[in-house]
Scaffold this motif. Structure first.
Motif, PDB file in Angstrom:
ATOM      1  N   MET A 364       0.505  -1.537   0.221  1.00 37.93           N
ATOM      2  CA  MET A 364      -0.302  -0.063  -0.296  1.00 37.93           C
ATOM      3  C   MET A 364       1.193   1.373   0.021  1.00 37.93           C
ATOM      4  O   MET A 364       0.464   2.235   0.144  1.00 37.93           O
ATOM      5  N   GLY A 365       1.448   1.451   0.129  1.00 34.84           N
ATOM      6  CA  GLY A 365       2.671   2.318  -0.027  1.00 34.84           C
ATOM      7  C   GLY A 365       3.243   2.765   1.032  1.00 34.84           C
ATOM      8  O   GLY A 365       4.261   4.018   1.333  1.00 34.84           O
ATOM      9  N   MET A 366       2.918   2.113   2.075  1.00 35.08           N
ATOM     10  CA  MET A 366       3.142   2.513   3.244  1.00 35.08           C
ATOM     11  C   MET A 366       5.069   1.560   4.109  1.00 35.08           C
ATOM     12  O   MET A 366       5.424   0.547   3.334  1.00 35.08           O
ATOM     13  N   ASP A 367       5.623   2.568   5.295  1.00 32.81           N
ATOM     14  CA  ASP A 367       7.371   1.594   5.335  1.00 32.81           C
ATOM     15  C   ASP A 367       6.053   0.579   6.900  1.00 32.81           C
ATOM     16  O   ASP A 367       6.784   1.104   7.607  1.00 32.81           O
ATOM     17  N   PRO A 368       6.301  -0.094   6.424  1.00 29.75           N
ATOM     18  CA  PRO A 368       5.519  -1.454   7.855  1.00 29.75           C
ATOM     19  C   PRO A 368       7.438  -1.414   8.355  1.00 29.75           C
ATOM     20  O   PRO A 368       8.426  -1.570   7.731  1.00 29.75           O
ATOM     21  N   LEU A 369       6.835  -1.941   9.847  1.00 31.63           N
ATOM     22  CA  LEU A 369       8.364  -2.281  10.426  1.00 31.63           C
ATOM     23  C   LEU A 369       7.311  -3.719  11.242  1.00 31.63           C
ATOM     24  O   LEU A 369       7.050  -3.837  12.678  1.00 31.63           O
ATOM     25  N   LEU A 370       7.744  -4.480  10.925  1.00 29.03           N
ATOM     26  CA  LEU A 370       7.345  -6.050  11.943  1.00 29.03           C
ATOM     27  C   LEU A 370       8.246  -5.928  13.144  1.00 29.03           C
ATOM     28  O   LEU A 370      10.086  -6.490  13.276  1.00 29.03           O
ATOM     29  N   VAL A 371       7.805  -6.104  14.177  1.00 25.72           N
ATOM     30  CA  VAL A 371       8.471  -6.137  15.673  1.00 25.72           C
ATOM     31  C   VAL A 371       8.186  -7.876  15.995  1.00 25.72           C
ATOM     32  O   VAL A 371       6.782  -8.089  16.458  1.00 25.72           O
ATOM     33  N   GLU A 372       9.102  -8.911  15.775  1.00 23.59           N
ATOM     34  CA  GLU A 372       9.331 -10.111  17.335  1.00 23.59           C
ATOM     35  C   GLU A 372       9.149 -10.405  18.156  1.00 23.59           C
ATOM     36  O   GLU A 372      10.217  -9.655  18.835  1.00 23.59           O
ATOM     37  N   ALA A 373       8.378  -9.877  19.291  1.00 19.79           N
ATOM     38  CA  ALA A 373       8.234  -9.628  20.293  1.00 19.79           C
ATOM     39  C   ALA A 373       8.157 -10.870  21.289  1.00 19.79           C
ATOM     40  O   ALA A 373       7.660 -10.910  22.535  1.00 19.79           O
ATOM     41  N   GLY A 419       7.143  -5.535  -2.509  1.00 13.23           N
ATOM     42  CA  GLY A 419       7.872  -5.139  -1.370  1.00 13.23           C
ATOM     43  C   GLY A 419       9.075  -5.226  -0.609  1.00 13.23           C
ATOM     44  O   GLY A 419       9.241  -6.736  -0.764  1.00 13.23           O
ATOM     45  N   ILE A 420       9.589  -4.828   0.415  1.00 15.66           N
ATOM     46  CA  ILE A 420      10.669  -5.229   1.894  1.00 15.66           C
ATOM     47  C   ILE A 420       8.969  -4.034   2.588  1.00 15.66           C
ATOM     48  O   ILE A 420       8.761  -3.106   2.630  1.00 15.66           O
ATOM     49  N   PHE A 421       9.816  -4.827   4.039  1.00 18.07           N
ATOM     50  CA  PHE A 421       9.804  -4.164   4.559  1.00 18.07           C
ATOM     51  C   PHE A 421      10.520  -4.698   6.089  1.00 18.07           C
ATOM     52  O   PHE A 421      11.541  -5.676   5.860  1.00 18.07           O
ATOM     53  N   THR A 450       6.928   7.768  12.439  1.00 18.86           N
ATOM     54  CA  THR A 450       7.305   8.606  11.130  1.00 18.86           C
ATOM     55  C   THR A 450       6.101   8.757  10.152  1.00 18.86           C
ATOM     56  O   THR A 450       5.413   7.670  10.785  1.00 18.86           O
ATOM     57  N   LYS A 451       6.054   9.441   9.972  1.00 18.26           N
ATOM     58  CA  LYS A 451       4.976   9.816   8.730  1.00 18.26           C
ATOM     59  C   LYS A 451       5.064   8.278   7.683  1.00 18.26           C
ATOM     60  O   LYS A 451       6.747   8.271   6.859  1.00 18.26           O
ATOM     61  N   GLY A 452       4.337   8.084   7.235  1.00 17.76           N
ATOM     62  CA  GLY A 452       4.164   6.357   6.637  1.00 17.76           C
ATOM     63  C   GLY A 452       4.218   5.476   7.258  1.00 17.76           C
ATOM     64  O   GLY A 452       4.515   4.393   6.173  1.00 17.76           O
ATOM     65  N   ALA A 453       5.114   5.475   8.948  1.00 19.55           N
ATOM     66  CA  ALA A 453       5.554   3.742   9.205  1.00 19.55           C
ATOM     67  C   ALA A 453       4.235   3.209   9.697  1.00 19.55           C
ATOM     68  O   ALA A 453       2.775   3.853  10.385  1.00 19.55           O
ATOM     69  N   VAL A 454       4.540   2.311   9.985  1.00 16.55           N
ATOM     70  CA  VAL A 454       3.672   1.220  10.729  1.00 16.55           C
ATOM     71  C   VAL A 454       4.024   0.153  11.195  1.00 16.55           C
ATOM     72  O   VAL A 454       5.039  -0.299  10.824  1.00 16.55           O
TER      73      VAL A 454
END
Length: 590
Positions: A364-373, A419-421, A450-454
């Protein structure tokens, strides 16, 4: 920790109406009953077996009927209704007695020992407000049924005649015994009168003789009246004829009735099973237990490649639908922090959901960050794909200044055409609660500002460990991933209590059920009839995400990022190298 936030969106739909009104709940419950098809089929088979057994056990039964009008003995059989009415209850009992059965056996030429078995097929009834007895005899042979019905009628009338004649004979004998001394007295008086010539003695004897003669005449009149009585006791108004067809419902009708009764038994058994079933069986049950909507229902998949987390085909489309729904959710879109958990057990399904949601956000054009907690059994980095020839920084040492979690390294993940995350991998630590509530973890989750981040956070099961509860107040919403056929209603209610009590917000649930149908293999395309109406929209989003990624790649080249960190041989971007200080200022990326 912030105050608990109650999710009112599940309690009311658009316009303030409840999403599950009474008709919807009834339809939902009926659909749940149909899940217990085995019980319903067993009920139908039981009903059919019972109907077939009744039809075959009864065989073909013929019923012959005769009717008799009962009356008391009378001198004039053509007179009206007698004053003394017949006790029909007593007469009905007499008609089915062993005495009448023995007379019927004699009438049929059978031995007296056959009388008890002969009377089993007889049924005698009395229509209301009548002096009629109806004799109905059941037998397997129509001629035998008619013959025995008439035999019982004859035996009953014969028994009634015999009783009347016996009573008359007894009364006549009693009157004759009373008359005998009077006859002797009359003879004596006649002798005395012959010996008397006249005088007062003669007149007295004549008067006594007249009195005795009158008494004898009265007794003779009574005897004559008794002997003149009609002792038939009744008459036949309907003679038993040979029945032309068997009685009873018959085998086809019994099978139909058994089928209907079997359906009722099956539905009753299914309802009882549903009432006492602790697991949820439908999205409606999940919604009522969590008080949150169902964001998506994942199609069944065979999981031919358990190590392949990125979905394809219809499964990937469902993940995209969930991601779009979350992206446009007002509560989530403000800060874009998401926690993905399971109620209890393994986190295989939440793991796949978090990975595919991150890929969908990247598309979707966002900047995702996956956190393995998941700091107890971290396995995510071993299952995801990254560019060849790049050795992640965390693989060479403990990572981070103090060797703890989350460390200072993110691993960019290749999500194919999406894309990438970025991934912050989990790492085993001594004190899991301290690591999850540390300042570094808080700054890491704050990357969503941060703008556009999730930020998508994967945590262990809520009811197995308290790790997820420690992160609830740091995210904007919680998504519960569960299998409706395996999770219990009590577990979902407990998850909601824990999340809301910790100040979290339940965004909804994602339902899945591994096993069943197969997804298209890698490189294949799903059938056209299975494509959803949003395929064009998803394709547009995917193209937009690819364009944004290419723009980021151009920015890297302008900043002098070495080309070996990019996968030049395909359109899909490879790994991205981030500056270790990225976690400190939340904005620097290289």
């Amino acid at each position: 920790m912030s105050a608990p936030r109650e999710d009112t969106r599940a309690a009311a739909g658009p316009g303030g109406t409840h999403p599950y009104d009474e008709p919807d709940q009834l339809r939902d419950q009926f659909r749940q009953l149909l899940r217990y098809r085995l019980l319903i089929v067993c009920g139908i088979l039981l009903g059919l077996a019972g109907g077939g057994w009744l039809g075959l056990a009864a065989n073909e039964t013929y019923i012959a009927t005769a009717e008799v009008t009962v009356r008391t003995p009378t001198a004039d059989p053509f007179a009206g209704t007698p004053v003394d009415r017949v006790a029909m209850g007593s007469e009905r009992r007499t008609a089915v007695s062993d005495l009448v059965a023995r007379r019927a056996a004699e009438e049929l030429g059978l031995a007296p020992e056959a009388a008890p078995g002969l009377g089993r097929g007889l049924a005698v009834t009395n229509p209301p407000n009548t002096e009629v007895l109806r004799f109905a005899y059941s037998a397997g042979d129509p001629y035998l049924a008619a013959e025995r019905a008439n035999a019982f009628v004859t035996a009953y009338l014969g028994n009634r005649r015999a009783d009347a004649e016996e009573t008359i004979a007894h009364n006549v004998a009693s009157l004759e015994a009373q008359r005998e001394p009077l006859l002797e007295r009359r003879a004596e008086l006649e002798g005395d009168i012959d010996g008397l010539a006249g005088g007062s003695g003669y007149d007295t004897a004549v008067a006594d003789l007249s009195t005795v003669t009158g008494q004898i005449s009265e007794i003779n009149a009574q005897i004559s009246s008794l002997r003149a009585l009609d002792t038939s006791g009744g008459r036949v108004i309907t003679e038993a004829g040979v029945p032309g067809s068997p009685s009873g419902p018959g085998l086809p009708l019994l099978l139909g009735l058994g089928y209907i009764v079997g359906i009722g038994l099956g539905l009753l058994a299914a309802w009882v099973r549903l009432v006492f079933d602790p697991t949820v069986r439908s999205p409606g049950d999940v919604t009522r237990a969590l008080r949150a909507p169902v964001l998506g229902v994942l199609p069944r998949t065979g999981r031919d490649h358990p190590d392949q987390l990125l979905a394809e085909g219809r499964l990937a489309e469902e993940y995209r639908s969930v991601a779009f729904r979350l992206a446009y959710d007002e509560s989530f879109a403000q800060r874009r922090r998401l926690l993905v958990v399971a109620p209890r057990g393994t986190i295989e399904a939440p793991l796949a959901t978090s990975v595919n949601l991150s890929a969908a956000f990247a598309e979707m054009g966002m900047d995702p960050l996956l956190v393995e907690a998941d700091l107890r059994t971290p396995t995510l980095t071993e299952q995801l794909r990254h560019a060849d020839g790049v050795r992640p920084g965390w693989a060479g040492g403990p990572g981070g200044a103090d060797g703890g979690w989350p460390g200072r390294v993110r691993v960019p993940i290749d999500a194919g055409e999406s894309g990438i995350f970025d991934l912050v991998p989990g790492r085993r630590v001594r004190n899991v609660p301290r690591a999850l509530t540390s300042h570094a973890a808080t700054r890491l989750i704050g990357h969503a500002d941060t703008k556009g981040a999730v930020v998508v956070v994967l945590a262990p099961a809520v009811l197995s460990y308290a790790d997820a509860i420690a992160l609830v107040d740091r995210v904007d919403g919680v998504v519960v991933v569960c299998d409706p056929s395996q999770v219990r209603r009590d577990d979902l209610a407990r998850v909601r209590e824990l999340v809301v009590g910790a100040g979290g917000l339940l965004l909804g649930a994602v339902l899945h059920s591994w096993g069943g149908g197969q997804e298209p293999a890698r490189g294949e395309t799903a059938p056209a009839e299975e494509a959803g109406p949003q395929d064009g929209y998803h394709a547009g989003r995917q193209a937009a995400g690819t364009a944004v990624q290419r723009q980021r790649d151009g920015d890297r080249r302008s900043r002098g990022v070495p080309p070996e960190y990019r996968d030049v041989g395909s359109e899909t971007l490879g790994l991205r190298v981030l500056d270790p200080s990225d976690l400190e200022d939340g904005s620097s990326r290289q």
